[in-house]
Scaffold this motif. Structure first.
Motif, PDB file in Angstrom:
ATOM      1  N   ASP A  82      18.320 -21.095  11.306  1.00 30.38           N
ATOM      2  CA  ASP A  82      17.552 -20.370  12.313  1.00 30.38           C
ATOM      3  C   ASP A  82      16.353 -21.231  12.700  1.00 30.38           C
ATOM      4  OD1 ASP A  82      16.206 -18.704  13.981  1.00 30.38           O
ATOM      5  OD2 ASP A  82      15.770 -17.156  12.489  1.00 30.38           O
ATOM      6  N   ALA A  83      16.425 -21.834  13.868  1.00 34.26           N
ATOM      7  CA  ALA A  83      15.331 -22.668  14.372  1.00 34.26           C
ATOM      8  C   ALA A  83      14.755 -22.074  15.653  1.00 34.26           C
ATOM      9  CB  ALA A  83      15.824 -24.085  14.611  1.00 34.26           C
ATOM     10  N   THR A  84      14.833 -20.747  15.780  1.00 34.43           N
ATOM     11  CA  THR A  84      14.362 -20.093  17.002  1.00 34.43           C
ATOM     12  C   THR A  84      12.880 -20.332  17.228  1.00 34.43           C
ATOM     13  OG1 THR A  84      16.037 -18.364  16.724  1.00 34.43           O
ATOM     14  CG2 THR A  84      14.215 -17.895  18.213  1.00 34.43           C
ATOM     15  N   ASP A  85      12.074 -20.138  16.192  1.00 33.66           N
ATOM     16  CA  ASP A  85      10.630 -20.346  16.331  1.00 33.66           C
ATOM     17  C   ASP A  85      10.320 -21.798  16.669  1.00 33.66           C
ATOM     18  OD1 ASP A  85      10.183 -17.701  15.788  1.00 33.66           O
ATOM     19  OD2 ASP A  85       9.663 -18.013  13.677  1.00 33.66           O
ATOM     20  N   LEU A  86      11.054 -22.718  16.055  1.00 33.53           N
ATOM     21  CA  LEU A  86      10.852 -24.127  16.353  1.00 33.53           C
ATOM     22  C   LEU A  86      11.219 -24.434  17.798  1.00 33.53           C
ATOM     23  CD1 LEU A  86      10.175 -26.993  15.367  1.00 33.53           C
ATOM     24  CD2 LEU A  86      12.546 -27.206  14.613  1.00 33.53           C
ATOM     25  N   HIS A  87      12.317 -23.848  18.265  1.00 31.64           N
ATOM     26  CA  HIS A  87      12.732 -24.036  19.655  1.00 31.64           C
ATOM     27  C   HIS A  87      11.651 -23.526  20.601  1.00 31.64           C
ATOM     28  CE1 HIS A  87      15.254 -24.074  23.247  1.00 31.64           C
ATOM     29  NE2 HIS A  87      14.860 -22.829  23.464  1.00 31.64           N
ATOM     30  N   ASP A  88      11.086 -22.349  20.310  1.00 32.06           N
ATOM     31  CA  ASP A  88      10.031 -21.785  21.173  1.00 32.06           C
ATOM     32  C   ASP A  88       8.793 -22.674  21.185  1.00 32.06           C
ATOM     33  OD1 ASP A  88      11.713 -19.675  21.680  1.00 32.06           O
ATOM     34  OD2 ASP A  88      10.752 -18.309  20.252  1.00 32.06           O
ATOM     35  N   ALA A  89       8.466 -23.245  20.031  1.00 29.58           N
ATOM     36  CA  ALA A  89       7.292 -24.117  19.950  1.00 29.58           C
ATOM     37  C   ALA A  89       7.518 -25.409  20.736  1.00 29.58           C
ATOM     38  CB  ALA A  89       6.971 -24.431  18.491  1.00 29.58           C
ATOM     39  N   ILE A  90       8.752 -25.922  20.719  1.00 25.94           N
ATOM     40  CA  ILE A  90       9.077 -27.106  21.522  1.00 25.94           C
ATOM     41  C   ILE A  90       8.937 -26.790  23.004  1.00 25.94           C
ATOM     42  CG2 ILE A  90      11.039 -28.518  22.280  1.00 25.94           C
ATOM     43  CD1 ILE A  90       9.836 -29.652  19.840  1.00 25.94           C
ATOM     44  N   GLN A  91       9.402 -25.625  23.416  1.00 23.95           N
ATOM     45  CA  GLN A  91       9.283 -25.235  24.820  1.00 23.95           C
ATOM     46  C   GLN A  91       7.824 -25.097  25.231  1.00 23.95           C
ATOM     47  OE1 GLN A  91      11.864 -24.881  27.136  1.00 23.95           O
ATOM     48  NE2 GLN A  91      12.904 -25.916  25.448  1.00 23.95           N
ATOM     49  N   ASP A  92       6.998 -24.625  24.326  1.00 26.75           N
ATOM     50  CA  ASP A  92       5.573 -24.462  24.624  1.00 26.75           C
ATOM     51  C   ASP A  92       4.918 -25.817  24.870  1.00 26.75           C
ATOM     52  OD1 ASP A  92       3.121 -23.194  24.956  1.00 26.75           O
ATOM     53  OD2 ASP A  92       2.680 -23.142  22.805  1.00 26.75           O
ATOM     54  N   ALA A  93       5.311 -26.821  24.080  1.00 26.78           N
ATOM     55  CA  ALA A  93       4.688 -28.139  24.201  1.00 26.78           C
ATOM     56  C   ALA A  93       5.379 -29.037  25.226  1.00 26.78           C
ATOM     57  CB  ALA A  93       4.691 -28.825  22.838  1.00 26.78           C
ATOM     58  N   PHE A  94       6.715 -28.967  25.265  1.00 29.02           N
ATOM     59  CA  PHE A  94       7.497 -29.819  26.162  1.00 29.02           C
ATOM     60  C   PHE A  94       8.506 -28.939  26.918  1.00 29.02           C
ATOM     61  CE2 PHE A  94       6.664 -32.098  22.133  1.00 29.02           C
ATOM     62  CZ  PHE A  94       5.808 -33.096  22.603  1.00 29.02           C
ATOM     63  N   PRO A  95       8.083 -28.283  27.985  1.00 31.53           N
ATOM     64  CA  PRO A  95       8.969 -27.354  28.706  1.00 31.53           C
ATOM     65  C   PRO A  95      10.290 -28.014  29.090  1.00 31.53           C
ATOM     66  CG  PRO A  95       6.720 -27.158  29.512  1.00 31.53           C
ATOM     67  CD  PRO A  95       6.743 -28.343  28.590  1.00 31.53           C
ATOM     68  N   GLY A  96      11.377 -27.297  28.795  1.00 34.70           N
ATOM     69  CA  GLY A  96      12.704 -27.789  29.142  1.00 34.70           C
ATOM     70  C   GLY A  96      13.309 -28.745  28.149  1.00 34.70           C
ATOM     71  N   ALA A  97      12.582 -29.077  27.072  1.00 30.42           N
ATOM     72  CA  ALA A  97      13.077 -30.046  26.092  1.00 30.42           C
ATOM     73  C   ALA A  97      13.883 -29.346  25.002  1.00 30.42           C
ATOM     74  CB  ALA A  97      11.919 -30.818  25.476  1.00 30.42           C
ATOM     75  N   GLU A  98      14.674 -30.116  24.283  1.00 30.96           N
ATOM     76  CA  GLU A  98      15.452 -29.594  23.158  1.00 30.96           C
ATOM     77  C   GLU A  98      15.359 -30.571  21.998  1.00 30.96           C
ATOM     78  OE1 GLU A  98      19.994 -28.191  21.903  1.00 30.96           O
ATOM     79  OE2 GLU A  98      19.609 -29.115  23.867  1.00 30.96           O
ATOM     80  N   LEU A  99      14.966 -30.056  20.831  1.00 30.31           N
ATOM     81  CA  LEU A  99      14.901 -30.848  19.610  1.00 30.31           C
ATOM     82  C   LEU A  99      16.121 -30.527  18.759  1.00 30.31           C
ATOM     83  CD1 LEU A  99      13.146 -32.746  17.749  1.00 30.31           C
ATOM     84  CD2 LEU A  99      12.269 -30.639  16.719  1.00 30.31           C
ATOM     85  N   ARG A 100      16.784 -31.556  18.252  1.00 28.28           N
ATOM     86  CA  ARG A 100      17.939 -31.365  17.386  1.00 28.28           C
ATOM     87  C   ARG A 100      17.729 -32.158  16.102  1.00 28.28           C
ATOM     88  NH1 ARG A 100      23.083 -33.290  20.557  1.00 28.28           N
ATOM     89  NH2 ARG A 100      21.807 -35.188  20.521  1.00 28.28           N
ATOM     90  N   ALA A 101      18.189 -31.596  14.993  1.00 35.28           N
ATOM     91  CA  ALA A 101      18.134 -32.288  13.706  1.00 35.28           C
ATOM     92  C   ALA A 101      19.416 -31.990  12.954  1.00 35.28           C
ATOM     93  CB  ALA A 101      16.913 -31.834  12.909  1.00 35.28           C
ATOM     94  N   TRP A 102      19.919 -32.980  12.210  1.00 39.62           N
ATOM     95  CA  TRP A 102      21.222 -32.811  11.562  1.00 39.62           C
ATOM     96  C   TRP A 102      21.316 -33.697  10.322  1.00 39.62           C
ATOM     97  CZ3 TRP A 102      20.235 -35.391  16.044  1.00 39.62           C
ATOM     98  CH2 TRP A 102      20.517 -36.758  16.066  1.00 39.62           C
ATOM     99  N   GLU A 103      22.342 -33.396   9.519  1.00 39.28           N
ATOM    100  CA  GLU A 103      22.670 -34.189   8.333  1.00 39.28           C
ATOM    101  C   GLU A 103      24.027 -34.839   8.540  1.00 39.28           C
ATOM    102  OE1 GLU A 103      25.024 -35.094   4.919  1.00 39.28           O
ATOM    103  OE2 GLU A 103      25.296 -33.192   6.010  1.00 39.28           O
ATOM    104  N   GLN A 104      24.111 -36.110   8.181  1.00 33.94           N
ATOM    105  CA  GLN A 104      25.389 -36.812   8.305  1.00 33.94           C
ATOM    106  C   GLN A 104      25.417 -37.955   7.302  1.00 33.94           C
ATOM    107  OE1 GLN A 104      26.224 -38.394  12.196  1.00 33.94           O
ATOM    108  NE2 GLN A 104      28.344 -38.905  11.695  1.00 33.94           N
TER     109      GLN A 104
END
Length: 371
Positions: free
Chosen positions: A222-244
């Motif tokens: 659940d990264a909903t809050d993180l997504h909202d914070a990214i939108q607040d700082a960088f409108p229209g942006a998307e942050l992704r993080a993963w393990e590989q």
């Protein structure tokens, strides 16, 4: 376990200060008034819990560099004192017969107290190398392991069976986090993948940033809050993080760019802001977080979103902010009713406007009178 107040004596520009710790404390002031010394003195307290306090003092140039830099009266005790509700240390120079190098910082006294109702109970007392512990029965006994003059006794209480209250205090202090700056040069570990290890709180140097972000996406799911914070700082942006393949990575897709940017491609300011997102939106916030000039290298447009991050996080942790940015100060004022504390110098000593000798702010006293 949260500290409620601290006291600092004879540390650099701080002659004597006693002040409460609130959910959000913001200290502002001009360059050279000693703001950073507030931050560093608390960091020294945490080093007492980890056993590094005397080493840290030595790395900073020794006692002559960290002790009170002003004029001292003849016969006046000039030892460095750091006090929290549950821990107090006095640090001085070694006597001629103590097991120490010449000029090595020595711990002269430690005490740990617990408040039970209106009564204060002494749990541990240290005088030089002699450490005494109060048992549950009220009887006193000597600590089984001798400590060197340069070792904090607090750091030795890792066995909860011997004195669980002291171990609880030590564990709480080890959970404090201090963020002075994040390296963003090309060789910085922040710009590289890191080991895929669940990371609830960002490390002080940010080297596990990708893992802290991936923990939200993969472990919490659940990264909903993180997504909202990214939108607040960088409108229209998307942050992704993963393990590989045993490593964690992240990237940022900006609205006006054709492809996402990996960590090594991001600007210094953008990367530092993502670090601040991880500080304030981690899977588990540390109980006490202190940041020194978090606005450094950030674009002015990011200061209002940063203020919103700070205020929201203060509902989950005690936060100290030390800054000289009037713009960040105004942004915090617009987001919260928290008083902003102005750090000043009086007769060469760092102090805080409105702080009484008893360690209370005058506006706090007025609020109590009104109630």
């Amino acid at each position: 376990m949260r500290p409620t107040d601290i006291a600092i004596s004879n540390y650099r520009s701080i002659r004597r200060l006693s002040l409460p710790i609130h959910p959000l404390s913001v200290f502002v002031g001009e360059t050279g008034v000693g703001k950073s010394n507030l931050y560093k003195s608390l960091s020294l307290l945490r080093d007492a819990a980890s056993g590094r306090i005397t080493r840290t003092i030595a790395e900073e140039g020794g006692l002559n560099s960290v002790c009170w830099s002003g004029i001292r009266k003849r016969g006046e005790d000039g030892r460095l004192r750091l006090t929290a509700r549950f821990d107090r240390l006095k640090i001085g120079f070694p006597a001629s017969l103590e097991a120490a190098f010449s000029g090595e910082p020595m711990i002269k006294a430690e005490s740990i107290e617990a408040t039970q109702g209106k009564r204060t109970v002494l749990l541990m007392e240290r005088k030089n190398s002699l450490v005494s512990i109060r048992r549950d029965s009220g009887a006193w006994t000597s600590h089984k392991d001798a400590v060197l003059p340069s070792e904090p006794a607090l750091a030795g209480f890792s066995d909860g069976r011997e004195c669980p209250e002291i171990d609880l205090i030590r564990s709480a202090m080890l959970g404090w986090r201090f963020y002075h700056d994040f390296r963003t040069d090309p060789a910085s570990p922040i710009r590289k993948p890191c080991l895929a290890i669940t990371t609830p709180s960002l490390s002080a140097d940010g080297s596990d940033l990708a893992a802290a972000l991936a923990t939200l996406y993969t472990i919490r799911e659940d990264a909903t809050d993180l997504h909202d914070a990214i939108q607040d700082a960088f409108p229209g942006a998307e942050l992704r993080a993963w393990e590989q393949g045993g490593s964690c990575e992240f990237d940022l897709q900006l609205e006006d760019m054709p492809r996402p940017f990996r960590a090594h491609e991001l600007s210094d300011g953008t990367l530092k802001y993502i670090c601040l997102l991880a500080v304030f939106m981690g899977y588990r916030l540390s109980p006490f977080i202190a940041l020194n000039e978090p606005e450094t290298s950030l674009h002015p447009s990011l200061l209002a979103p940063l203020a919103r991050l700070i205020v929201k996080a203060s509902s989950r942790a005690d936060i100290w902010i030390v800054t000289h940015s009037e713009q960040l100060m105004e942004a915090l004022r617009s987001e919260s009713a928290v008083p902003l504390r102005r750090v000043i110098k009086q007769k060469g000593a760092t102090t805080i406007e409105g702080l009484t000798l008893g360690g209370e702010y005058r506006d706090d006293e007025s609020d109590e009178d009104d109630s």
